[in-house]
Design a protein around this motif. Sequence first.
Motif, mmCIF file in Angstrom:
data_model
loop_
_atom_site.group_PDB
_atom_site.id
_atom_site.type_symbol
_atom_site.label_atom_id
_atom_site.label_comp_id
_atom_site.label_asym_id
_atom_site.label_seq_id
_atom_site.Cartn_x
_atom_site.Cartn_y
_atom_site.Cartn_z
ATOM 1 N N LEU A 104 0.832 -1.209 0.000
ATOM 2 C CA LEU A 104 0.000 0.000 0.000
ATOM 3 C C LEU A 104 0.865 1.257 0.000
ATOM 4 O O LEU A 104 0.626 2.197 -0.759
ATOM 5 C CB LEU A 104 -0.909 0.010 1.234
ATOM 6 C CG LEU A 104 -1.612 1.341 1.533
ATOM 7 C CD1 LEU A 104 -2.664 1.642 0.462
ATOM 8 C CD2 LEU A 104 -2.243 1.326 2.920
ATOM 9 N N ALA A 105 1.884 1.275 0.853
ATOM 10 C CA ALA A 105 2.685 2.485 1.051
ATOM 11 C C ALA A 105 3.588 2.798 -0.147
ATOM 12 O O ALA A 105 3.833 3.963 -0.450
ATOM 13 C CB ALA A 105 3.540 2.329 2.311
ATOM 14 N N ARG A 106 4.106 1.755 -0.784
ATOM 15 C CA ARG A 106 5.054 1.912 -1.894
ATOM 16 C C ARG A 106 6.156 2.917 -1.536
ATOM 17 O O ARG A 106 6.313 3.964 -2.166
ATOM 18 C CB ARG A 106 4.323 2.349 -3.168
ATOM 19 C CG ARG A 106 3.336 1.329 -3.680
ATOM 20 C CD ARG A 106 2.633 1.783 -4.929
ATOM 21 N NE ARG A 106 3.573 1.948 -6.038
ATOM 22 C CZ ARG A 106 3.221 2.420 -7.241
ATOM 23 N NH1 ARG A 106 1.972 2.776 -7.468
ATOM 24 N NH2 ARG A 106 4.102 2.529 -8.203
ATOM 25 N N PRO A 107 6.936 2.630 -0.484
ATOM 26 C CA PRO A 107 7.978 3.568 -0.051
ATOM 27 C C PRO A 107 9.028 3.800 -1.132
ATOM 28 O O PRO A 107 9.319 2.915 -1.939
ATOM 29 C CB PRO A 107 8.582 2.876 1.177
ATOM 30 C CG PRO A 107 8.265 1.438 1.002
ATOM 31 C CD PRO A 107 6.939 1.381 0.306
ATOM 32 N N SER A 108 9.571 4.977 -1.123
ATOM 33 C CA SER A 108 10.582 5.365 -2.105
ATOM 34 C C SER A 108 11.779 5.985 -1.387
ATOM 35 O O SER A 108 11.601 6.859 -0.533
ATOM 36 C CB SER A 108 10.003 6.375 -3.092
ATOM 37 O OG SER A 108 11.047 7.011 -3.833
ATOM 38 N N PRO A 109 13.005 5.585 -1.723
ATOM 39 C CA PRO A 109 14.181 6.211 -1.096
ATOM 40 C C PRO A 109 14.334 7.674 -1.469
ATOM 41 O O PRO A 109 15.135 8.387 -0.853
ATOM 42 C CB PRO A 109 15.347 5.363 -1.623
ATOM 43 C CG PRO A 109 14.848 4.761 -2.890
ATOM 44 C CD PRO A 109 13.383 4.527 -2.670
ATOM 45 N N LEU A 110 13.568 8.140 -2.486
ATOM 46 C CA LEU A 110 13.627 9.548 -2.866
ATOM 47 C C LEU A 110 12.605 10.396 -2.110
ATOM 48 O O LEU A 110 12.546 11.605 -2.280
ATOM 49 C CB LEU A 110 13.403 9.696 -4.374
ATOM 50 C CG LEU A 110 14.430 8.978 -5.256
ATOM 51 C CD1 LEU A 110 14.120 9.209 -6.725
ATOM 52 C CD2 LEU A 110 15.843 9.438 -4.929
ATOM 53 N N ILE A 111 11.820 9.742 -1.241
ATOM 54 C CA ILE A 111 10.889 10.456 -0.363
ATOM 55 C C ILE A 111 11.126 10.073 1.090
ATOM 56 O O ILE A 111 11.206 10.925 1.971
ATOM 57 C CB ILE A 111 9.423 10.166 -0.740
ATOM 58 C CG1 ILE A 111 9.129 10.611 -2.174
ATOM 59 C CG2 ILE A 111 8.471 10.864 0.236
ATOM 60 C CD1 ILE A 111 7.710 10.308 -2.626
ATOM 61 N N ASP A 112 11.256 8.776 1.337
ATOM 62 C CA ASP A 112 11.311 8.260 2.707
ATOM 63 C C ASP A 112 12.755 8.118 3.181
ATOM 64 O O ASP A 112 13.681 7.996 2.391
ATOM 65 C CB ASP A 112 10.598 6.910 2.770
ATOM 66 C CG ASP A 112 9.196 7.004 2.192
ATOM 67 O OD1 ASP A 112 8.360 7.677 2.808
ATOM 68 O OD2 ASP A 112 8.965 6.435 1.107
ATOM 69 N N ASN A 113 12.897 8.117 4.496
ATOM 70 C CA ASN A 113 14.213 7.996 5.114
ATOM 71 C C ASN A 113 14.131 6.953 6.218
ATOM 72 O O ASN A 113 13.933 7.279 7.382
ATOM 73 C CB ASN A 113 14.659 9.352 5.668
ATOM 74 C CG ASN A 113 16.167 9.439 5.819
ATOM 75 O OD1 ASN A 113 16.833 8.422 5.954
ATOM 76 N ND2 ASN A 113 16.694 10.643 5.810
ATOM 77 N N HIS A 114 14.246 5.682 5.838
ATOM 78 C CA HIS A 114 14.092 4.578 6.778
ATOM 79 C C HIS A 114 15.465 4.131 7.273
ATOM 80 O O HIS A 114 16.088 3.247 6.705
ATOM 81 C CB HIS A 114 13.368 3.401 6.106
ATOM 82 C CG HIS A 114 11.973 3.749 5.676
ATOM 83 N ND1 HIS A 114 11.274 2.995 4.765
ATOM 84 C CD2 HIS A 114 11.152 4.768 6.023
ATOM 85 C CE1 HIS A 114 10.074 3.533 4.580
ATOM 86 N NE2 HIS A 114 9.987 4.601 5.334
ATOM 87 N N VAL A 115 15.935 4.763 8.334
ATOM 88 C CA VAL A 115 17.257 4.468 8.888
ATOM 89 C C VAL A 115 17.092 3.913 10.290
ATOM 90 O O VAL A 115 16.411 4.502 11.124
ATOM 91 C CB VAL A 115 18.141 5.729 8.917
ATOM 92 C CG1 VAL A 115 19.498 5.420 9.525
ATOM 93 C CG2 VAL A 115 18.308 6.287 7.511
ATOM 94 N N LYS A 116 17.695 2.783 10.532
ATOM 95 C CA LYS A 116 17.602 2.147 11.848
ATOM 96 C C LYS A 116 18.336 2.964 12.897
ATOM 97 O O LYS A 116 19.422 3.490 12.657
ATOM 98 C CB LYS A 116 18.189 0.732 11.798
ATOM 99 C CG LYS A 116 18.015 -0.042 13.101
ATOM 100 C CD LYS A 116 18.537 -1.465 12.967
ATOM 101 C CE LYS A 116 18.364 -2.224 14.274
ATOM 102 N NZ LYS A 116 18.843 -3.627 14.165
ATOM 103 N N ALA A 117 17.740 3.072 14.076
ATOM 104 C CA ALA A 117 18.349 3.823 15.172
ATOM 105 C C ALA A 117 19.607 3.131 15.664
ATOM 106 O O ALA A 117 19.727 1.911 15.631
ATOM 107 C CB ALA A 117 17.353 3.981 16.322
ATOM 108 N N GLY A 118 20.542 3.937 16.118
ATOM 109 C CA GLY A 118 21.778 3.423 16.685
ATOM 110 C C GLY A 118 22.164 4.218 17.918
ATOM 111 O O GLY A 118 21.498 5.197 18.260
ATOM 112 N N PRO A 119 23.224 3.838 18.605
ATOM 113 C CA PRO A 119 23.562 4.483 19.871
ATOM 114 C C PRO A 119 24.194 5.857 19.731
ATOM 115 O O PRO A 119 24.223 6.618 20.687
ATOM 116 C CB PRO A 119 24.557 3.499 20.508
ATOM 117 C CG PRO A 119 25.191 2.805 19.329
ATOM 118 C CD PRO A 119 24.102 2.694 18.303
#
Length: 270
Positions: A222-237
């Motif tokens: 449904l979401a069809r995420p795009s790296p040119l819009i979304d910023n899905h970065v895993k949290a780190g310390p």
Amino acid sequence: MSIRQTDLDRIRTLPLFADMTPSVFRDATAGAFLQRFPAGTTLLMEGDPVDFLYVLLDGAVELQGSWKEKEAVLAVLRPVSTFILAAVMLEAPALMSARTLERSEVLMLSGEALRRTTRQDPAFGFAVVQELAGCYRGVVRMVKAHKLRGCLERVANYLLAQSARQGDPHHIVLPYGKRVLASLLGMTPENLSRAFAQLADYGVQVRGPEIHLARPRALERLARPSPLIDNHVKAGPLPIGRAGTESLTTTPGAPPPPAPSGVSAAPRTA
């Protein structure tokens, strides 16, 4: 309040200050002070002159804009984050108001000292350019999401982003209240409630601040995420700033790219 060395050490880890020599760092932080604020405290009003760069060390801060009777949440910051950097560099009035969402500790650094350091230290000047460029790209992402996506798609992509950041494909905890989330996503609380109800068909189960994603693949379709819009970065310390999150952007389900040496990926908004 006097500044503890541990607090200075925390901001020293920010990419904005990481390459400074000890003597330049001392000059840049001369005259800085630390303050603790209860939840609901207004730190800055839009239109105010900006004399300090703010560094959030603990708590949460909401950045807002307003026009007539309307208000909108533009960003929510978590530690360790800087804000109002562009206004400090330009000696310009603030375009946003800042308010604490919970009890917060904020370190305030002299804008004059930072501008002087920028002129004198090329490494710090380049770090400022990188951070501002990362912030600009973040604004472009937000504008694209709001203009190109409907409410349902915005909520779906937000849930996927939080899933990636929290490192759990099936369960997330909303980091702030639904009123703030609705404004951040450019919708009313009523529209947000309706979107959550519609997302039940895609396996989204809402229990207060806890969200269970029973069918993450369906939600992703449904979401069809795009790296040119979304910023899905895993949290780190460790904090890496907006420039760092821009260089580490991934799509859901893909392993995050390697972080720079000695740095772990973490979402930050500036």
